[in-house]
Design an enzyme around this catalytic site. Sequence first.
Site, PDB file in Angstrom:
ATOM      1  N   PRO A 135      93.923 -47.176  77.408  1.00 32.02           N
ATOM      2  CG  PRO A 135      96.158 -47.737  76.993  1.00 32.02           C
ATOM      3  CD  PRO A 135      95.300 -46.805  77.786  1.00 32.02           C
ATOM      4  CB  ALA A 137      89.955 -47.051  81.422  1.00 29.93           C
ATOM      5  CD  GLN A 345      73.282 -47.352  46.802  1.00 35.15           C
ATOM      6  OE1 GLN A 345      74.279 -47.604  47.472  1.00 35.15           O
ATOM      7  NE2 GLN A 345      72.913 -48.088  45.761  1.00 35.15           N
ATOM      8  CD  GLU A 372      81.834 -35.604  73.757  1.00 35.53           C
ATOM      9  OE1 GLU A 372      80.801 -35.401  74.427  1.00 35.53           O
ATOM     10  OE2 GLU A 372      82.528 -34.703  73.268  1.00 35.53           O
TER      11      GLU A 372
END
Length: 388
Positions: A135, A137, A345, A372
């Site tokens: 939470p 770290a 789009q 990551e």
Amino acid sequence: MPDLAMSSAPFALTDTHLQFRAAVRQMAEEKVAPHAAAIDRDEAFPWDSYKACTEMELPSLAFPVEYGGAGADMITQAIMAEELARVCASTCISMLVTKLGMIPILNFGSDELKARYLPKVATGECQSSYALSEPDAGSDVAALRTRAVRDGDSYVISGTKYWITNAGVSDTYTVFAKTDPEAGHRGISCFLVEAGEGVTVPKLEHKMGLRGSPTGEVHFDDVRVPASHLIGKEGQGFTIAMHTLDRSRPTIGAQAVGIAQGAIDYAVGYLKERKAFGKPLADLQGLRFMLADMAMRTEAARTMVYRACSIIDAGDPDGDLGMIGAMAKCFASDTAMSVTTDAVQLLGGYGYSTDFPVERFMRDAKITQIYEGTNQIQRVVIAKKLLG
């Protein structure tokens, strides 16, 4: 400043690479793509797609022949990631996450750990997770609070990990925990923990994208693991974590390239078939230029990813992998986000509908800029290398 033009050996795709790409693409289109929309809609682990991948022996690519793997080079692994992500990013990450969890064992683990676990993951029988984030770290790894206390021939691990890919599905967790809470990042160690008693998953996240890949909270309640499950040495965990991410980020870049390519391929087909003002959309120069820019950025990203992979295969002779891998992951994921947004789009209102896959590609692309190591962290890594 490093010489970016000369710091790694050149790479090229061989006939074997090209044949492998064709084989994986055929399998992915036939056995993975048909499940992709339902997996996303239902937030369900892609078991049918995972089975198709294991039948093709894709989990074996990342592991040495002596442990039942195929011993494939990193470019081959990147091609696999591309082709799976081109149709289903959730299935792609199911192939990548176990490799992430096993890199510490591959490069720092004992012969005992390698012999016990690598053959199982090479067949797809066993899946693994990389349990680093907490939470408080995420990017700040040194702030983690999970503890591992030595008790005779065991360690007792307690704490909570967040944002863990494959939570609840994995059979093992590669857990980073403090063995010396006063030593900052030098007090972190790395352990292989089997799922079982004391390992619980209290919560799974409901996510914007990559919805077929479970991401959740994993709690370790005084879990006792043998001392032999220490990976490397006590206090080596931070080094192991960074070493692992350096070698995993290029395949996240490959995932991002695959997502972008899937969006381009779908947009090309749409522009050829859809008509406006009495002619195909593909005849409109403004849209053709958008498509050309999408393709250029994606090809540049692919080249950066393959270069990073070639450095891993060469053993990182010049010590540039951290920077080049960060560049590849950052550029490829930014590219995936911009390309998929442009694909939405190009399809107009249809692109905004879940009846068409480009909105899923856009949602899936976002996470590649975050996990990551966020792309802001990648830029920190790149700048630090450039500035010494």
